[in-house]
Design a protein around this motif. Structure first.
Motif, PDB file in Angstrom:
ATOM      1  N   ARG A   1      10.327   1.163  -1.098  1.00 31.01           N
ATOM      2  CA  ARG A   1      11.081  -0.062  -0.814  1.00 31.01           C
ATOM      3  C   ARG A   1      11.384  -0.868  -2.077  1.00 31.01           C
ATOM      4  NH1 ARG A   1       9.206  -4.900   3.372  1.00 31.01           N
ATOM      5  NH2 ARG A   1       9.936  -6.615   2.076  1.00 31.01           N
TER       6      ARG A   1
ATOM      7  N   GLY B   1       2.667   2.981  12.749  1.00 35.71           N
ATOM      8  CA  GLY B   1       1.508   3.302  11.939  1.00 35.71           C
ATOM      9  C   GLY B   1       1.869   4.296  10.854  1.00 35.71           C
ATOM     10  N   ASP B   2       1.175   5.441  10.819  1.00 40.85           N
ATOM     11  CA  ASP B   2       1.448   6.460   9.807  1.00 40.85           C
ATOM     12  C   ASP B   2       2.342   7.570  10.338  1.00 40.85           C
ATOM     13  OD1 ASP B   2      -0.305   7.646  11.549  1.00 40.85           O
ATOM     14  OD2 ASP B   2      -1.734   8.313  10.031  1.00 40.85           O
TER      15      ASP B   2
ATOM     16  N   CYS C   1       6.379   8.669  11.858  1.00 39.38           N
ATOM     17  CA  CYS C   1       7.799   8.343  11.952  1.00 39.38           C
ATOM     18  C   CYS C   1       8.399   9.205  13.051  1.00 39.38           C
ATOM     19  CB  CYS C   1       8.505   8.604  10.628  1.00 39.38           C
ATOM     20  SG  CYS C   1      10.283   8.254  10.669  1.00 39.38           S
TER      21      CYS C   1
ATOM     22  N   VAL D   1       9.154   3.764  13.210  1.00 38.67           N
ATOM     23  CA  VAL D   1       7.890   3.933  12.495  1.00 38.67           C
ATOM     24  C   VAL D   1       6.784   3.274  13.306  1.00 38.67           C
ATOM     25  CG1 VAL D   1       6.569   3.293  10.449  1.00 38.67           C
ATOM     26  CG2 VAL D   1       8.917   4.137  10.205  1.00 38.67           C
TER      27      VAL D   1
ATOM     28  N   THR E   1       9.047  -0.523   6.503  1.00 37.40           N
ATOM     29  CA  THR E   1       7.656  -0.961   6.487  1.00 37.40           C
ATOM     30  C   THR E   1       7.442  -1.834   5.250  1.00 37.40           C
ATOM     31  OG1 THR E   1       6.739   0.863   5.172  1.00 37.40           O
ATOM     32  CG2 THR E   1       7.052   1.257   7.533  1.00 37.40           C
ATOM     33  N   GLU E   2       6.200  -2.194   4.978  1.00 34.92           N
ATOM     34  CA  GLU E   2       5.908  -3.037   3.818  1.00 34.92           C
ATOM     35  C   GLU E   2       6.281  -2.367   2.506  1.00 34.92           C
ATOM     36  OE1 GLU E   2       1.920  -4.380   3.801  1.00 34.92           O
ATOM     37  OE2 GLU E   2       2.146  -5.663   5.566  1.00 34.92           O
ATOM     38  N   ASP E   3       6.186  -1.038   2.435  1.00 32.33           N
ATOM     39  CA  ASP E   3       6.457  -0.368   1.164  1.00 32.33           C
ATOM     40  C   ASP E   3       7.427   0.804   1.263  1.00 32.33           C
ATOM     41  OD1 ASP E   3       4.802   1.304   2.550  1.00 32.33           O
ATOM     42  OD2 ASP E   3       3.360   1.613   0.942  1.00 32.33           O
ATOM     43  N   ARG E   4       8.002   1.046   2.461  1.00 40.08           N
ATOM     44  CA  ARG E   4       8.897   2.183   2.629  1.00 40.08           C
ATOM     45  C   ARG E   4      10.150   1.794   3.400  1.00 40.08           C
ATOM     46  NH1 ARG E   4       3.780   4.421   2.799  1.00 40.08           N
ATOM     47  NH2 ARG E   4       3.483   6.404   1.694  1.00 40.08           N
TER      48      ARG E   4
ATOM     49  N   CYS F   1      12.820   9.135   2.963  1.00 46.16           N
ATOM     50  CA  CYS F   1      11.890   8.017   2.829  1.00 46.16           C
ATOM     51  C   CYS F   1      11.945   7.523   1.389  1.00 46.16           C
ATOM     52  CB  CYS F   1      10.473   8.455   3.190  1.00 46.16           C
ATOM     53  SG  CYS F   1       9.238   7.148   3.054  1.00 46.16           S
TER      54      CYS F   1
ATOM     55  N   ALA G   1      14.481   2.395   9.465  1.00 45.73           N
ATOM     56  CA  ALA G   1      13.193   1.765   9.775  1.00 45.73           C
ATOM     57  C   ALA G   1      12.567   1.309   8.470  1.00 45.73           C
ATOM     58  CB  ALA G   1      12.268   2.732  10.508  1.00 45.73           C
TER      59      ALA G   1
ATOM     60  N   LEU H   1       4.343   9.946   7.927  1.00 44.99           N
ATOM     61  CA  LEU H   1       5.112   8.996   7.133  1.00 44.99           C
ATOM     62  C   LEU H   1       4.859   9.173   5.643  1.00 44.99           C
ATOM     63  CD1 LEU H   1       7.049   6.581   7.147  1.00 44.99           C
ATOM     64  CD2 LEU H   1       5.072   5.077   7.382  1.00 44.99           C
TER      65      LEU H   1
END
Length: 332
Positions: free
Chosen positions: A41, A63-64, A66, A61, A23-26, A38, A21, A81
């Motif tokens: 990124r 929101g906050d 996982c 994922v 996200t913008e930074d993970r 985790c 999964a 997360l």
């Protein structure tokens, strides 16, 4: 070269796009058979590393949070997360599969018809509802506040908070069984594509309830969902390449045939698109499907993941790579 590797992570197991999964930074991924990790990124530094169980059927994922569903525990784990700590866990029937999340709710179950379906509050894991009987569905899709399910020749939309049916569509052929992989593809807020039979894709609309034939092929298509990237619908032919389809009228724009099977996904770049062959070759396509460039990734490729902004993740036989797509230099 089509791209340069920004970082590479050894997985110590076979790479899987479904156990990943982003996200913008993970980047959250399953590795070393029993660990969930985790990563940052941008530089691959480890944010957290926790034991979670073997071969998860889902890593999601929301929101906050996982959500992880390992195969060997019959439990759904909800992790923070940021820290990787367990926020809540819920016991599930054996062989549970499929996990989808909306802003407030987690819906689980229906994989291969082995279990009932149930829902939990995303924040605290409180049980919300459960079907009385086992039921089957392809991997559900959150859609306009509801959750879209499908089995056989029907698709239906439910309210995730109480399981109440909101809408239903009758399909001209049976849905393609994609196991734990996506089946539905949204190509607009009101429109979703559904693979039906061996050679067809249909369109269902939320507001009008219309079911329309979107595309019919003269050969078998792969048992997978369509992909909507760069304003183009991509369909994989069984054992071959991609068809690029106009999302408005379902006409074929071009055919990508590089004489070897291609893996998902199609990735955007400044010139057009990038696709990967299972043997390890990367192909840069012009916006009309013409092959501009090809290069070797050295290892077998299981999947690509389009991250936008000229970046992609490559899942290989045993690694995960972050790649920056280099601009195309004409004449080189």
């Amino acid at each position: 070269m089509i791209g340069k590797t920004l970082w590479e992570r050894q997985l110590h197991q076979r790479g899987s796009a479904s156990a990943l999964a982003v996200t913008e930074d993970r980047v959250v991924l399953h590795e070393r058979h029993t660990r969930l990790v985790c990563l940052d990124r941008h530089d691959c530094s480890v944010r957290w590393d926790v034991p979670i169980g073997t071969w998860p059927r889902a890593v999601v994922v929301a929101g906050d949070r996982c959500l992880v569903l390992p195969q060997d525990t019959d439990q759904l784990f909800c992790l923070d997360l940021t820290a990787g700590s367990v926020v809540w866990r819920a016991g599930l029937p054996q062989y549970s599969g499929h996990v989808v999340a909306t802003a407030e709710t987690v819906v689980v179950g229906g994989w291969r018809g082995y279990t009932p379906m149930s829902a939990f509050d995303l924040k605290d894991g409180r049980p919300l509802w459960r079907t009385r009987r086992r039921m089957a569905t392809v991997l559900p899709l959150p859609w306009d506040g509801g959750v879209l399910l499908g089995d056989g020749s029907e698709a239906w939309l439910i309210d995730p908070r109480d399981g109440r049916e909101l809408d239903r569509w009758r399909l001209p052929e049976s849905l393609v069984e994609t196991d734990g992989h996506p089946a539905f593809t949204m190509i607009g807020p009101d429109r979703c594509l559904v693979p039906c039979g061996l050679r067809s894709v249909v369109s269902i609309r939320l507001s009008s309830g219309l079911v329309e034939r979107f595309f019919r092929h003269d050969a078998d298509l792969s048992s997978s969902a369509a992909q909507f990237t760069g304003g183009v619908v991509w369909l994989r032919e069984r054992g071959a390449g991609y068809l690029a389809i106009d999302p408005e009228d379902g006409s074929v724009l071009w055919n990508v045939d590089v004489r070897q099977p291609l893996v998902g996904e199609v990735v955007r770049d400044s010139e057009g698109f990038v696709v990967a062959g299972a043997g390890g070759l990367l192909f840069r396509l012009r916006s009309d499907g013409h092959v501009l460039e090809r290069s070797s990734s050295v290892t077998r490729v299981a999947a690509l993941r389009d991250l936008g902004a000229g970046e992609m993740l490559m899942v290989t036989k045993g690694t995960l790579r972050m790649i920056a797509i280099d601009p195309y230099r004409r004449g080189e």
